[in-house]
Design a protein around this motif. Structure first.
Motif, PDB file in Angstrom:
ATOM      1  N   LYS A   1     -19.728  32.261  22.069  1.00  0.00           N
ATOM      2  CA  LYS A   1     -18.740  31.505  22.300  1.00  0.00           C
ATOM      3  C   LYS A   1     -18.196  30.671  21.110  1.00  0.00           C
ATOM      4  O   LYS A   1     -16.883  30.476  20.991  1.00  0.00           O
ATOM      5  N   ASP A   2     -19.144  29.881  20.625  1.00  0.00           N
ATOM      6  CA  ASP A   2     -18.848  29.089  19.523  1.00  0.00           C
ATOM      7  C   ASP A   2     -20.195  29.175  18.617  1.00  0.00           C
ATOM      8  O   ASP A   2     -21.175  29.396  18.758  1.00  0.00           O
ATOM      9  N   LEU A   3     -19.657  28.955  17.208  1.00  0.00           N
ATOM     10  CA  LEU A   3     -20.584  28.909  16.251  1.00  0.00           C
ATOM     11  C   LEU A   3     -20.720  27.936  15.415  1.00  0.00           C
ATOM     12  O   LEU A   3     -19.543  27.305  14.766  1.00  0.00           O
ATOM     13  N   GLN A   4     -21.746  27.419  15.163  1.00  0.00           N
ATOM     14  CA  GLN A   4     -22.092  26.088  14.156  1.00  0.00           C
ATOM     15  C   GLN A   4     -23.095  26.503  13.192  1.00  0.00           C
ATOM     16  O   GLN A   4     -24.205  27.099  13.420  1.00  0.00           O
ATOM     17  N   LEU A   5     -22.807  26.391  11.964  1.00  0.00           N
ATOM     18  CA  LEU A   5     -23.600  26.260  10.742  1.00  0.00           C
ATOM     19  C   LEU A   5     -24.441  24.952  10.284  1.00  0.00           C
ATOM     20  O   LEU A   5     -23.601  23.941  10.492  1.00  0.00           O
ATOM     21  N   ARG A   6     -25.501  25.131  10.306  1.00  0.00           N
ATOM     22  CA  ARG A   6     -26.302  23.822   9.896  1.00  0.00           C
ATOM     23  C   ARG A   6     -27.324  24.279   8.737  1.00  0.00           C
ATOM     24  O   ARG A   6     -27.910  25.254   8.960  1.00  0.00           O
ATOM     25  N   GLY A   7     -27.418  23.492   7.777  1.00  0.00           N
ATOM     26  CA  GLY A   7     -28.118  23.635   6.817  1.00  0.00           C
ATOM     27  C   GLY A   7     -28.813  22.565   5.857  1.00  0.00           C
ATOM     28  O   GLY A   7     -27.961  21.463   5.854  1.00  0.00           O
ATOM     29  N   GLU A   8     -30.184  22.459   5.731  1.00  0.00           N
ATOM     30  CA  GLU A   8     -30.852  21.309   5.331  1.00  0.00           C
ATOM     31  C   GLU A   8     -31.506  21.944   3.865  1.00  0.00           C
ATOM     32  O   GLU A   8     -31.764  23.044   3.872  1.00  0.00           O
ATOM     33  N   GLY A   9     -31.631  20.808   2.965  1.00  0.00           N
ATOM     34  CA  GLY A   9     -32.489  21.424   1.709  1.00  0.00           C
ATOM     35  C   GLY A   9     -31.557  22.237   1.143  1.00  0.00           C
ATOM     36  O   GLY A   9     -30.380  22.133   0.830  1.00  0.00           O
ATOM     37  N   ASP A  10     -32.062  23.283   0.331  1.00  0.00           N
ATOM     38  CA  ASP A  10     -31.427  24.360  -0.536  1.00  0.00           C
ATOM     39  C   ASP A  10     -30.499  25.134   0.610  1.00  0.00           C
ATOM     40  O   ASP A  10     -29.124  25.216   0.067  1.00  0.00           O
ATOM     41  N   ALA A  11     -30.684  25.260   1.906  1.00  0.00           N
ATOM     42  CA  ALA A  11     -29.849  26.017   2.697  1.00  0.00           C
ATOM     43  C   ALA A  11     -28.510  25.156   3.139  1.00  0.00           C
ATOM     44  O   ALA A  11     -27.567  26.000   3.473  1.00  0.00           O
ATOM     45  N   GLY A  12     -28.643  23.723   2.850  1.00  0.00           N
ATOM     46  CA  GLY A  12     -27.392  23.239   3.036  1.00  0.00           C
ATOM     47  C   GLY A  12     -26.293  23.394   2.050  1.00  0.00           C
ATOM     48  O   GLY A  12     -25.176  23.537   2.456  1.00  0.00           O
ATOM     49  N   LEU A  13     -26.751  23.714   0.753  1.00  0.00           N
ATOM     50  CA  LEU A  13     -25.876  23.989  -0.136  1.00  0.00           C
ATOM     51  C   LEU A  13     -25.436  25.513   0.158  1.00  0.00           C
ATOM     52  O   LEU A  13     -24.149  26.028   0.010  1.00  0.00           O
ATOM     53  N   TRP A  14     -26.230  26.301   0.760  1.00  0.00           N
ATOM     54  CA  TRP A  14     -25.615  27.813   0.758  1.00  0.00           C
ATOM     55  C   TRP A  14     -24.662  27.760   1.941  1.00  0.00           C
ATOM     56  O   TRP A  14     -23.857  28.462   1.916  1.00  0.00           O
ATOM     57  N   VAL A  15     -25.173  26.835   3.148  1.00  0.00           N
ATOM     58  CA  VAL A  15     -23.948  26.794   4.042  1.00  0.00           C
ATOM     59  C   VAL A  15     -22.785  26.357   3.562  1.00  0.00           C
ATOM     60  O   VAL A  15     -21.718  26.882   4.170  1.00  0.00           O
ATOM     61  N   LEU A  16     -22.718  25.200   2.834  1.00  0.00           N
ATOM     62  CA  LEU A  16     -21.610  24.920   2.415  1.00  0.00           C
ATOM     63  C   LEU A  16     -20.374  25.714   1.594  1.00  0.00           C
ATOM     64  O   LEU A  16     -19.342  25.877   1.677  1.00  0.00           O
ATOM     65  N   LEU A  17     -21.179  26.608   0.636  1.00  0.00           N
ATOM     66  CA  LEU A  17     -20.701  27.507  -0.197  1.00  0.00           C
ATOM     67  C   LEU A  17     -20.188  28.755   0.766  1.00  0.00           C
ATOM     68  O   LEU A  17     -19.197  29.252   0.595  1.00  0.00           O
ATOM     69  N   ALA A  18     -21.051  29.189   1.601  1.00  0.00           N
ATOM     70  CA  ALA A  18     -20.575  29.872   2.641  1.00  0.00           C
ATOM     71  C   ALA A  18     -19.271  29.714   3.360  1.00  0.00           C
ATOM     72  O   ALA A  18     -18.386  30.378   3.594  1.00  0.00           O
ATOM     73  N   ARG A  19     -19.304  28.625   3.923  1.00  0.00           N
ATOM     74  CA  ARG A  19     -18.132  28.042   4.618  1.00  0.00           C
ATOM     75  C   ARG A  19     -16.921  28.065   3.777  1.00  0.00           C
ATOM     76  O   ARG A  19     -15.778  28.251   4.601  1.00  0.00           O
ATOM     77  N   SER A  20     -16.973  27.682   2.647  1.00  0.00           N
ATOM     78  CA  SER A  20     -15.741  27.864   1.751  1.00  0.00           C
ATOM     79  C   SER A  20     -14.994  29.171   1.746  1.00  0.00           C
ATOM     80  O   SER A  20     -14.065  29.469   1.535  1.00  0.00           O
ATOM     81  N   ILE A  21     -15.931  30.459   2.011  1.00  0.00           N
ATOM     82  CA  ILE A  21     -15.277  31.715   1.975  1.00  0.00           C
ATOM     83  C   ILE A  21     -14.937  32.177   3.394  1.00  0.00           C
ATOM     84  O   ILE A  21     -14.083  32.927   3.404  1.00  0.00           O
ATOM     85  N   ILE A  22     -15.479  31.696   4.427  1.00  0.00           N
ATOM     86  CA  ILE A  22     -15.120  31.864   5.974  1.00  0.00           C
ATOM     87  C   ILE A  22     -13.706  31.345   6.312  1.00  0.00           C
ATOM     88  O   ILE A  22     -13.342  30.390   6.022  1.00  0.00           O
ATOM     89  N   PRO A  23     -12.896  32.407   6.700  1.00  0.00           N
ATOM     90  CA  PRO A  23     -11.504  31.943   7.105  1.00  0.00           C
ATOM     91  C   PRO A  23     -11.532  30.987   8.125  1.00  0.00           C
ATOM     92  O   PRO A  23     -12.457  30.825   9.070  1.00  0.00           O
ATOM     93  N   ALA A  24     -10.598  30.365   8.182  1.00  0.00           N
ATOM     94  CA  ALA A  24     -10.457  29.336   9.293  1.00  0.00           C
ATOM     95  C   ALA A  24     -10.641  29.947  10.408  1.00  0.00           C
ATOM     96  O   ALA A  24      -9.905  30.950  10.780  1.00  0.00           O
ATOM     97  N   GLY A  25     -11.122  29.191  11.525  1.00  0.00           N
ATOM     98  CA  GLY A  25     -11.583  29.602  12.958  1.00  0.00           C
ATOM     99  C   GLY A  25     -12.869  30.427  12.758  1.00  0.00           C
ATOM    100  O   GLY A  25     -13.094  30.704  14.053  1.00  0.00           O
TER     101      GLY A  25
END
Length: 154
Positions: free
Chosen positions: A53-77
């Motif tokens: 129903k809802d999707l949350q991205l969480r990342g720490e360490g190296d994955a923190g950066l990966w999650v943020l960069l991926a989020r910049s590509i994912i469309p709004a919503g």
């Protein structure tokens, strides 16, 4: 956890064509781009599941950066909330072509804050820990202006 084994004496080496590094850095996808694709594939798979129903991205360490960069590509919503711990990371700290976080051109486009600005949209919620506040003031302002929420912590 995904990624390469980077401990011990036999570290993997990536051949860089010193005569023409553009061939290495522009023709081949850097390792970090593969990790970002991994995150994007997981998001796409989760969105297909009928029970999500809802999707949350969480990342720490190296994955923190990966999650943020991926989020910049994912469309709004596409993602309801994103949380990442950068642990003080900046692309300016990458000094070696063997660094798995190497992303050619990243500093030219504003380092990590520049990529996060791409996710600024109405309803976007991003929480980032482990940052240097001085580098993020304009990103925070852009998020507010575009109707998003950006929470920053040192």
């Amino acid at each position: 956890r995904t990624g390469e084994y980077l401990h011990g004496e036999n570290l993997p080496r990536y051949e860089v064509n010193s005569g023409d590094p553009v061939y290495t850095f522009c023709y081949n996808r850097p390792l970090i781009a593969e990790r970002i694709r991994d995150v994007l594939c997981l998001v796409a798979a989760a969105k297909q599941h009928p029970d999500v129903k809802d999707l949350q991205l969480r990342g720490e360490g190296d994955a923190g950066l990966w999650v943020l960069l991926a989020r910049s590509i994912i469309p709004a919503g596409g993602v309801d909330e994103t949380s990442a711990d950068l642990q003080g990371f900046s692309f300016a700290k990458v000094k070696d072509a063997q660094d798995p976080q190497l992303l050619p051109g990243a500093l030219r486009y504003g380092d990590v804050p520049g990529f996060v600005r791409l996710a600024a949209a109405p309803g976007a919620k991003i929480s980032i820990r482990g940052i240097y506040p001085a580098a993020w003031w304009s990103t925070e302002r852009i998020f507010r202006a575009r109707g998003g929420e950006l929470s920053l912590q040192q």
